[in-house]
Design an enzyme around this catalytic site. Structure first.
Site, PDB file in Angstrom:
ATOM      1  N   HIS A  46       0.855  -1.184   0.000  1.00 32.17           N
ATOM      2  CA  HIS A  46       0.000   0.000   0.000  1.00 32.17           C
ATOM      3  C   HIS A  46       0.892   1.235   0.000  1.00 32.17           C
ATOM      4  CE1 HIS A  46      -3.819  -1.996   1.896  1.00 32.17           C
ATOM      5  NE2 HIS A  46      -3.326  -2.697   0.899  1.00 32.17           N
ATOM      6  N   GLU A  48       1.042   3.809   1.871  1.00 27.78           N
ATOM      7  CA  GLU A  48       1.580   4.194   3.170  1.00 27.78           C
ATOM      8  C   GLU A  48       2.755   3.299   3.577  1.00 27.78           C
ATOM      9  OE1 GLU A  48      -2.984   4.801   3.403  1.00 27.78           O
ATOM     10  OE2 GLU A  48      -1.580   3.429   2.432  1.00 27.78           O
ATOM     11  N   CYS A  76      -5.970   1.939   5.982  1.00 29.59           N
ATOM     12  CA  CYS A  76      -6.570   0.675   6.413  1.00 29.59           C
ATOM     13  C   CYS A  76      -5.930   0.205   7.719  1.00 29.59           C
ATOM     14  CB  CYS A  76      -6.388  -0.383   5.327  1.00 29.59           C
ATOM     15  SG  CYS A  76      -4.675  -0.971   5.172  1.00 29.59           S
ATOM     16  N   CYS A  79      -2.081  -0.450   7.479  1.00 31.00           N
ATOM     17  CA  CYS A  79      -1.277   0.767   7.412  1.00 31.00           C
ATOM     18  C   CYS A  79      -1.299   1.522   8.738  1.00 31.00           C
ATOM     19  CB  CYS A  79      -1.759   1.640   6.260  1.00 31.00           C
ATOM     20  SG  CYS A  79      -1.450   0.861   4.647  1.00 31.00           S
TER      21      CYS A  79
END
Length: 142
Positions: A46, A48, A76, A79
């Site tokens: 992801h 992040e 999410c 993260c």
């Protein structure tokens, strides 16, 4: 947040879900990321997480307690957990994520009272532009 939106455009060019993130420390960008799940065949890639890895390498430390993370969408659970582990000082995000947001939308992983670290949070920064980028991407898929 403008830099996070530019990172999200990198994801668009790579045919990934357009999420971008940057990490700032001492007034300079020390980490930048965009979704790379498909490109890297990595479910943890992801924006992040990619930005946190880059910032850790730049700073030479897995603790980023003086750093702020800017993300185009509410992070999410994965993260948020990574931000707690990195001891991120502040999160600034754009659009809420009603399907997977773990700051406030679906659950509260970040700043859960049982955790040993809290993060300052500012949500809704350039939310319209961040949401529009995602909506345009998904409309083109349907």
């Amino acid at each position: 947040m403008e830099e996070a939106l530019r990172a999200a455009q990198q994801a668009v060019r790579a045919d990934e879900v357009p999420v971008g993130a940057v990490i700032v420390c001492g007034g300079r960008i020390v980490g930048r990321g965009w979704n790379r799940n498909i490109t890297d065949c990595d479910p943890t890639a992801h924006a992040e997480i990619v930005a946190l890895r880059a910032a850790g390498a730049t700073m030479g430390n897995h603790r980023l307690g003086e750093c702020d993370l800017f993300a185009t969408i509410e992070p999410c659970a994965m993260c948020c957990g990574a931000m707690v582990q990195a001891r991120i000082r502040r999160l600034v995000y754009g659009a809420d994520d009603p399907k997977a947001g773990a700051v406030r939308s679906v659950m509260q992983v970040l700043n859960h009272p049982g955790l040993n670290h809290s993060v300052q949070v500012s949500g809704g920064v350039l939310a319209g532009r961040c949401a529009e980028l995602l909506q345009t991407f998904f409309k083109s898929r349907r």
